[in-house]
Write an enzyme that holds these catalytic residues in place. Structure first.
Site, PDB file in Angstrom:
ATOM      1  N   GLU A 293      31.022  -3.464   5.178  1.00 43.06           N
ATOM      2  CA  GLU A 293      31.884  -2.848   4.029  1.00 43.06           C
ATOM      3  C   GLU A 293      32.656  -1.657   4.547  1.00 43.06           C
ATOM      4  OE1 GLU A 293      28.659  -1.794   1.025  1.00 43.06           O
ATOM      5  OE2 GLU A 293      28.029  -3.733   0.826  1.00 43.06           O
ATOM      6  N   CYS A 393      26.217   0.084  -7.470  1.00 45.03           N
ATOM      7  CA  CYS A 393      26.571   1.417  -7.107  1.00 45.03           C
ATOM      8  C   CYS A 393      27.813   1.787  -7.997  1.00 45.03           C
ATOM      9  CB  CYS A 393      26.539   1.832  -5.893  1.00 45.03           C
ATOM     10  SG  CYS A 393      27.691   0.634  -4.873  1.00 45.03           S
TER      11      CYS A 393
END
Lengths: 609, 609
Positions: A293, A393
């Site tokens: 990521e 998240c």
């Protein structure tokens, strides 16, 4: 350094327009929708830390506490603005569960207390201090919203315990957390309590990262992943997991200010420059690969496989805002605006209920579907927003971000008022009420009433704006028009909005010969839903003319033009012909993509030369 | 079906021109270079099947026998044309080692005999019958080159043993080999020996593939990988590992002819159509992904990550040639020519010593190097040819392919002579000597002297050719000009060579708005070495004019033109301007790319519209 002080969103009420509607949606739909999905998935149940035997069928996860904490922080921000009985009750229940489960020492982690008691503070990448940090931020927000200290005090006890383990005893198996976040949370805890120890602990974690041998690389032997490759003061490029990166850079900027630390400030400046001038998508998105990521390297900005996490764009605004507090320069507030209207909003569906974690600049359902069918496992972003993720998240991050968007409006430096962003709002300061009235981003007419007491106003002229007018004399400096004022003053700023065509640096080879279309701060895209498939066969005219049309559901204007399209032919290879047909082309704001089902989409569009 | 019979390369001597030079290079440099590298890497040592204890430091590998076998087959072809003492001696030594190590039962496998005695015929994906097949092909070639039967007889004993295990006893743990190849080898063994059992065994393997439960999927639970997803007669698309695919399709076409099996023929036609009209690069390359070295789905032809294995293009010519033997149609011989001059030759360095396994249509050293530096592990093709690979199937495949390229020239059907490819050559037939004289592909003037005895000649008019002339009356059918002749006849064919610009089907979205440049059968590319970096910033003119220049080292002409280049600007995003500068542009044959070190390269070039 030339420090300024942010005027908190708590002093601001967004009164009308685009952002008022977004805040309403956040409170009325999103906050509850995120609660419901977190409730369905037992994230709230987990807070009681009951033994696994009492809840067969589900187990807590290492990052669940952070999901709850961000939601609590968001609800606190909503409650700061006005009462919401339902959200308050839900939040208080969650806080009470946390306080009841907190250990004697002050420790709270719903995963470790239930699943791995023996492994507390032993596994660097298990988000333990990350969760703690978010809980501290939530507690600070709760204290400010309610004036009640019980949650704050509990999280101070947790911070004290962390200090004991990591500084006094040094008994943890790692020195810095694999996922930065606690560093900036500790600064906020210090600001809320004045307890020096929390600032000291933040400094300790920032000094130690990349600076000690106890911290092992946690991803693929790649120390960049957690910004461990060098001591932070020596770093010059945006590296590794993009959310972790932006959180630690935010803390660095915080500490540069607190400690007047020139070395940290210079590192932050270099990193910001690299992140925004070499490694940022035109939507403000960050993270070029799903592998880790992460950031990759300069000019590597693939559109279709962009990771571009919503949280990374949110975290970038935190970093940019802290940089703005170190030197008033529009390069920071421009990036905040770019993320506000593009890379962040795109993570949130127009109906407020669903979310993107990844925000690619290109979607091709044909490729995506077929790749699945033949099991060649290229990782591709999902094509429609969903209500909750396993790693969820982004949704609560949006809740807290939207509720506190007023944070980005103003800062001050003695008698100078800085105006960074444009939205209708009333802001109470010690010097009186600042009133801003505008229909921005739908037009560029902005009226700002500055109360007596300020002697100077500095209003940002956005980077995208080529022409503007002001009703008062001004001097430009670093993207701000500085105006000397005396007494209550009405500033009339008119930003000329126009459609602009942007090109990429040619090193981003994928975009060579293509343009992205912007109108004001908004970047546009084209979708199959409006324009049919095979979007890469479409060429904008050499000098395209656009019509604007207000789109109720988007809250801003969409663009229409005439374009050319290559004419499909049979066969795999054939004589290249220039034959094209004229077609109508509809461009929608990038942030509104994929709100009508899965659809081909591109931001970078061919253009006739 | 409308069957024709290939005239073997054994009857043909390529006398001059492009291919004569390539054959000379193959014999004088490549055959020995491949030998040397295989010798360095103990591949020849392995043939003796000595216990591991006698050679610490290296172990045989499951596909080494096939590497040696293809080299032996290539050397036999070279020896067929003329004597080469050195190569003959090296080959005889290897054959003698194989024969000495062959077991009582007829089994030979240097990996299994040394490493896994107990696992013979138990592991479907271990290339056991694939190696056996290549050894049979080598033995047939050796027999034809030398007239000596010892190698052939030995491999017949091996085939008999395989028949016993797989048909009589059915005692193997799988029914068909994970890597097809033995099927077409058995047909060749049958042709060389007349032993029906070998044809029966080939039929058995072809009938069983995708048709029995004993054969487990061997790649990622994906039965397509080894063409197992359906019985072969029901398949309609090119699937899975591209080399395996082409070998089994070749065997299917062989058996369609041997058995006059219409169902197999129709399956082959559909698969060929799909492979060449939906899944083939313009260079003739096959295999869109390194994951499984495989076909993916229609129009998925990424340039930078193309797998495009040299062996797959070679195997495609085998398949196409067999299809040509089932119906004379230029669609087959066009594909052979496309691969000959592009996707196959590109696998071989101009100096004859080094090789590409993967032949991408785009190289970007900047991306490739940086990706390595940050450990984001995208698989990308290597950027320079190497002398030997761990899996070194392509180099010896080139040796045998180049030595037998005369196979593609002619076929006959009673009194009709089919002329498929153009190169200067003398070919001895029962009816007399066919003489072809041409400077092709450097010009299009071709003279073919057809001996008395033929009553008709059918000469291919290549798909790339828009204008041609013939000195005799003709009738066009399926891409061939049919000419009635009597007595020895000189056919004068002139193909108009011209630069052509090709576009892709718009479904190949990556190529939309770009063109590939061809001249005759040759596809061109542009390289950084000639044109500087950032090749995607270059645009061909709307109507480009090209000059040709003979390139000695390439053996063909390179192209020069004036083009436009986007002017680089600073910054990541900026106003799109149409400003371009004019530049000279040099195009080289695709097959010659990467002969001057690692260099950016593209085949598909932007063009002004």
């Amino acid at each position: 350094m030339n420090v300024t002080n942010q005027i908190s969103f708590e002093q601001t009420r967004i009164t009308d327009g685009f952002w008022a509607k977004k805040q309403k949606l956040n409170e009325e739909v999103t906050a509850k929708a995120v609660y419901d999905r977190f409730s369905d998935t037992h994230r709230f149940d987990a807070l009681s830390c009951k033994p696994l035997s009492e809840h067969p069928g589900w187990e807590p996860h290492i990052f669940w506490d952070s999901d709850i904490a961000k939601w609590l922080e968001g609800v606190a921000y909503i409650l700061t603005m006005h009462e919401n009985e339902e959200l308050r009750t839900l939040a208080e229940k969650a806080i009470s569960d946390i306080l009841n489960a907190q250990t004697q020492e002050g420790y709270f982690n719903s995963y470790y207390q239930v699943k791995e008691q023996e492994n507390r503070f032993r596994i660097r990448n298990n988000h333990e201090l990350y969760c703690a940090g978010h809980l501290m931020e939530a507690a600070v927000a709760h204290y400010k919203a309610t004036g009640e200290r019980y949650f704050l005090d509990a999280m101070c006890r947790y911070a004290d315990y962390i200090y004991q383990i990591f500084v006094t005893e040094q008994s943890a198996e790692f020195v810095t957390c694999g996922h930065p976040e606690i560093e900036l949370a500790l600064v906020r805890l210090y600001d809320a309590t004045g307890t020096e120890k929390y600032l000291e602990l933040a400094n300790f974690f920032v000094d130690q990262r990349g600076n000690n041998k106890k911290d092992a690389a946690i991803y693929d032997d790649e120390p960049r992943y957690a910004q461990d490759h060098l001591p932070l003061r020596e770093q010059t490029t945006a590296e590794g997991h993009s959310v972790r990166a932006m959180y630690i850079y935010s803390a660095m900027a915080d500490l540069a200010k607190k400690n007047a630390d020139e070395a940290l400030f210079m590192a932050c400046k270099k990193i910001f420059e690299n992140a925004t001038q070499k490694r940022m998508y035109i939507t403000g998105a960050l993270g070029s690969t799903h592998i880790g990521e992460a950031f990759t390297f300069d000019y590597d900005l693939p559109n279709r496989t962009a990771y571009a996490e919503t949280c990374a764009s949110i975290a970038m605004t935190f970093f940019a805002q802290r940089m703005l507090a170190l030197e008033p320069d529009a390069k920071y507030s421009d990036v905040i605006e770019r993320d506000l209207y593009n890379g962040i909003l795109s993570g949130w569906s127009l109906d407020g209920k669903s979310f993107f974690y990844e925000n690619p600049l290109e979607i091709d359902p044909y490729l995506a579907n077929r790749i699945t069918a033949t099991k060649t496992k290229e990782h591709l972003p999902i094509m429609e927003r969903v209500e909750v993720f396993d790693c969820s998240c982004c949704p609560p991050n949006l809740v807290r971000f939207i509720a506190s968007v007023g944070n980005f409006l103003y800062s001050e430096q003695e008698e100078t008022l800085f105006v960074h962003q444009y939205m209708s709002a009333e802001t109470k300061t010690e010097k009186g009420t600042i009133v801003q009235e505008t229909n921005y981003p739908n037009d560029g007419v902005i009226t700002i009433t500055v109360p007596d007491g300020y002697r100077r106003a500095a209003v940002r002229i956005p980077g995208w704006c080529r022409e503007f007018s002001l009703n008062l004399p001004y001097e430009m400096k670093n993207g701000y028009a500085y105006i000397n004022i005396s007494g209550e003053t009405q500033i009339q700023l008119t930003l000329e909005l126009e459609v602009r065509l942007y090109a990429s640096n040619l090193q981003v080879q994928e975009n060579a010969g293509k343009v992205a279309v912007g109108y004001g701060p908004i970047i546009y895209c084209i979708e199959e839903k409006d324009n049919g498939p095979l979007l890469k066969s479409i060429y904008l005219e050499k000098k395209p003319e656009f019509k604007r049309e207000y789109c109720e559901v988007c809250g801003v204007q969409i663009l229409k033009t005439r374009a050319k399209r290559l004419i499909p032919q049979d066969g795999l290879y054939y004589d290249a012909e220039d034959a094209m047909e004229e077609i109508p082309l509809t461009l929608i704001p990038y942030f509104a993509f994929a709100n009508r089902g899965a659809s081909e989409m591109i931001v970078w569009i061919h253009k006739l030369m």
